[in-house]
Design an enzyme around this catalytic site. Structure first.
Site, mmCIF file in Angstrom:
data_model
loop_
_atom_site.group_PDB
_atom_site.id
_atom_site.type_symbol
_atom_site.label_atom_id
_atom_site.label_comp_id
_atom_site.label_asym_id
_atom_site.label_seq_id
_atom_site.Cartn_x
_atom_site.Cartn_y
_atom_site.Cartn_z
ATOM 1 N N GLY A 42 29.525 -4.236 -3.137
ATOM 2 C CA GLY A 42 30.408 -4.590 -4.446
ATOM 3 C C GLY A 42 31.504 -5.667 -3.991
ATOM 4 O O GLY A 42 31.711 -6.030 -2.864
ATOM 5 N N GLY A 54 33.725 -3.999 -0.850
ATOM 6 C CA GLY A 54 33.163 -3.924 0.413
ATOM 7 C C GLY A 54 31.892 -3.089 0.038
ATOM 8 O O GLY A 54 31.434 -2.913 -0.981
ATOM 9 N N SER A 55 31.155 -2.934 1.325
ATOM 10 C CA SER A 55 29.879 -2.448 1.085
ATOM 11 C C SER A 55 30.028 -0.775 0.935
ATOM 12 O O SER A 55 30.910 -0.183 1.183
ATOM 13 C CB SER A 55 29.124 -2.530 2.282
ATOM 14 O OG SER A 55 29.146 -4.017 2.612
ATOM 15 N N LYS A 75 32.450 3.994 1.080
ATOM 16 C CA LYS A 75 32.791 2.793 0.788
ATOM 17 C C LYS A 75 33.881 2.116 1.695
ATOM 18 O O LYS A 75 34.907 2.412 2.063
ATOM 19 C CB LYS A 75 33.437 2.558 -0.785
ATOM 20 C CG LYS A 75 33.878 1.239 -1.204
ATOM 21 C CD LYS A 75 34.227 1.035 -2.510
ATOM 22 C CE LYS A 75 33.144 0.117 -3.108
ATOM 23 N NZ LYS A 75 32.953 -0.157 -4.490
ATOM 24 N N ASP A 113 36.926 -4.550 -14.153
ATOM 25 C CA ASP A 113 35.699 -5.124 -13.725
ATOM 26 C C ASP A 113 34.413 -4.436 -14.201
ATOM 27 O O ASP A 113 33.587 -3.908 -13.706
ATOM 28 C CB ASP A 113 35.646 -5.084 -11.983
ATOM 29 C CG ASP A 113 34.479 -5.954 -11.300
ATOM 30 O OD1 ASP A 113 33.845 -6.769 -12.233
ATOM 31 O OD2 ASP A 113 34.355 -5.657 -10.332
#
Ligand code: NAG
Ligand code: NAG
Ligand code: NAG
Ligand code: NAG
Length: 656
Positions: A366, A369-370, A385, A480
């Site tokens: 995202g 971060g992953s 995360k 977002d």
């Protein structure tokens, strides 16, 4: 270049807003000695690099993108007279509001070129191809003090040839992706890698032994398997009618063989592996990677380890057991913490490393971060995360995280814990077995969502956002909202993810914004104009997402028979014509409730109104969707008109 020294002394160079570099007299601005626009070249801004954009040298009316001056990995398609087929975003159909662009393709026996003009000089925009290998168009967003990418091609990093370099694998969605070295390999150039340029790829940790003859079995090179991948380019050899075992031997017996794949046919690779890609869609291809024996733990060692964990009560069994002990202790703490609801677990980094098997199973990538899958000792699955780019101190981070931790709502993802150690910042969330909404809406591999599920998702997301906007102690703007950030739990109950993170990043909205690249549609106009951002910016994004929930397609992915249709504008038209039934996703069959459909369309149109004050609040939206409040026919938003192709002023006035 012909100018004398004297002229050189009395001249200055100015880079104009148009991009023209002008060398002119100091005292007389209309006396131009040289300007770059007189000497245009065939690329935007030529610079050395692995990736280049150029006109097709074979003479077709298209641009191509090349890797290492040889491999074409993307093209625009031939100019149609108004746009390039493979970049609909850069046609008149899909530009930012109030940024009139003009396009022209000139092709005669003297010259061939394409021009792209931004006629409103208040808008700053630029177009580059950089180390990502994608061409990107950005606008300057005053509110974020950042360049925001609104268009990029190819859409996904993973589709860029050689993007991750050799022996590296690309994973993630079209909107954000990441590279990781294969097991047994490490980054060749860690510095560039950390600066966002992984093209140097990875190299072997341990050289291959090579050959099998005369070597003890223990010392022979070994293979491990990567499942569900898009195979690297160019299988150099294919052998038919052999077995998996023979395929492996064929590879082992050739010193330069690096991998094999067997599906009935044996494919062998003899060079560096490029373009390996995780396929989330469940491709059945797998590949066996060759590494030195020391890179793969012997099966006997593994057994001993498993046995050790099984008799974990014995005190002398090494790290694994100690870790387990702490985890068990922690689990007791988890239980006791659940009594006092809302408390967060503060994880140790080592524990998270252990629980996620050293961050080996990636769930997604995202804006922040992953996300990795982790399993607690009691078999509870969690999503971990790893945050990137946080500049906050520990104290502030803990404060923000504890605020997010107190937020509990059935339509919001629950934060379970966090880790803050040195520069490492991680968040631990509940795990959502059904993945994110974009999966269900846009992937053909999943069954289409029924209408009632779509309606439930629309309403649930609205409830979650209402809670964030109106019912929390501090109002939280999500910033977002898009299908990637809506996760689906049991029975496909929607949960909004990633809330509070924009705030966590302080003023650094740019990361949020850049995550929207390629899907310009979710950004409210005030992001561009530089006005203050309120909860109504979320309402706008929610509205744009509703259009996608209705259609089951990306707003900017609709291609009609001859022209490109901007779905939201089409909805407005159909709504006014009273013809909502034709709107519905063709995959939906019988279960559409026309009243609900009309309601959702009305809400969507109200949400994307130009002025914030015309848009409803999330609370009002919930009431409308629940049928408690009736709405009037919305006016046609000017923003959409700008976005939509071919809407003539006369048609617009007929609509409203
Ligand atoms: C150019 O300007 C510099 C510094 O002002 C001066 O020293 C030099 O003599 C000048 N050269 C010419 C050719 O006028
Ligand atoms: C400035 O340069 C232009 C173009 O060379 C010339 O036509 C004009 O007379 C110059 N003006 C002055 C004040 O020197
Ligand atoms: C790029 O092309 C050049 C010339 O063809 C070649 O020598 C070089 O090895 C290539 N680079 C890569 C990374 O393949
Ligand atoms: C096996 O792999 C080869 C090479 O990738 C491919 O051409 C072929 O179609 C595959 N066969 C099957 C049965 O999947």
């Amino acid at each position: 270049s012909n100018s004398t020294n004297e002229a050189f002394n009395s001249t200055i160079a100015v880079l104009l807003d148009t991009g023209n570099l002008v060398v002119r007299h100091k005292s007389n601005s209309s006396h131009v000695v040289w300007q770059s626009f007189d000497d245009m070249t065939d690329t935007w801004l030529p610079a050395p690099g692995m990736f280049t954009v150029e006109m097709d040298p074979n003479g077709s009316k298209q641009y191509i993108i090349l890797w290492n001056s040889s491999m074409v990995y993307w093209d625009t398609g031939n100019w149609t007279g108004s746009s390039f087929p493979n970049m609909p975003e850069l046609s008149r159909a899909n530009t930012y509001p109030n940024t009139p662009y003009t396009y022209q393709f000139v092709d005669n026996d003297q010259e061939t070129y394409f021009t792209y003009n931004v006629t409103d000089d208040r808008i700053l925009s630029r177009h580059v191809i950089g180390v990502s290998g994608q061409t990107q168009s950005s606008v300057w967003v005053e509110a974020a003090q950042a360049w925001v990418v609104y268009f990029s091609q190819p859409k996904a990093n993973c589709d860029v040839y050689g993007f991750c370099g050799a022996y590296s694998k690309c994973s993630g969605s079209a909107l954000s992706s990441s590279c990781s070295c294969l097991k047994g390999f490490s980054e060749r150039d860690p510095n560039s890698w950390n600066l966002g340029d992984p093209t140097a790829g990875c190299r072997r940790n341990v050289q291959l032994q090579c050959g099998s003859k005369g070597l003890e079995k223990e010392k022979q090179d070994r293979f491990y398997t990567i499942n569900s991948v898009k195979l690297p380019d160019k299988a150099y050899t294919s052998i038919e009618g052999t077995s998996n075992q023979n395929c492996q031997s064929a590879c082992l017996n050739n010193c330069s063989c690096t991998a094999y794949s067997y599906n009935g046919t044996c494919s062998l690779w003899y060079a560096e592996l490029l373009n390996l890609q995780d396929t989330i869609d469940g491709s059945l291809d797998n590949i066996h990677i060759r590494v030195a024996a020391s890179e793969l733990p012997d099966s006997r060692t593994k057994k001993r380890w498993i046995a050790g964990v099984a008799v974990g009560g014995v005190a002398t069994l090494g790290c694994a057991v100690i870790a387990l002990y702490f985890l068990l202790r922690r689990r007791r703490r988890i239980n006791s913490m659940n009594l006092g609801k809302g408390s967060l677990i503060s994880f140790k980094y080592n524990d998270l490393q252990f629980l996620t098997k050293n961050f080996s199973e990636i769930l997604g990538v995202g804006a922040f971060g992953s996300v990795f899958k982790g399993v607690l000792p009691d078999a509870t699955i969690m999503a971990v995360k790893k945050l990137e780019g946080l500049r906050q101190g520990e104290k502030q981070f803990r404060a923000e995280v504890s605020t997010i931790g107190t937020i509990q709502h059935v339509n919001l993802i629950q934060l379970l814990g966090f880790c803050s150690e040195g520069t490492k910042r991680l968040l631990v969330y509940e795990y959502m077995p059904n993945g994110s909404l974009d999966h269900h809406l846009f992937r053909s591999s999943t069954a289409p969502l029924s209408w009632s599920t779509r309606y439930q998702i629309a309403t649930g997301v609205a409830r979650g956002l209402t809670y964030l906007h109106e019912e929390c102690r501090d109002c939280i703007i999500h910033c977002d909202i898009k299908p990637e950030n809506i996760l689906l739990g049991e029975s496909l109950v929607p949960k909004v993810a990633d809330f509070g993170l924009a705030k966590l990043l302080g003023r650094d909205f740019s990361r949020v914004l850049t995550s929207m690249r390629g899907t310009i549609g979710y950004l409210a106009p005030e992001w561009i104009s530089g006005e203050a951002i309120t909860t109504k910016a979320d309402v706008f994004s929610y509205g744009m997402m509703l259009f996608e929930i209705i259609s089951g397609k990306r707003n900017n992915m609709h291609t009609g028979t001859s022209t490109y249709t901007f779905f939201p504008m089409w909805v407005v038209r159909k709504l006014v014509e009273g013809d909502v039934q034709t709107l519905i996703d063709s995959e939906l069959v019988t279960d559409v409730d026309l009243r609900e459909l009309e309601r959702v369309c009305m809400v969507a149109c109200w949400c994307v109104q130009d002025s914030e004050s015309s848009r409803p609040t999330m609370g009002e939206i919930v009431q409308i969707l629940e049928g408690l409040v009736r709405v009037e026919m919305p006016p046609v938003p000017r923003y959409l008109q700008v976005l939509a192709e071919g809407v003539k002023p006369s048609e617009v006035s007929n609509l409203s």
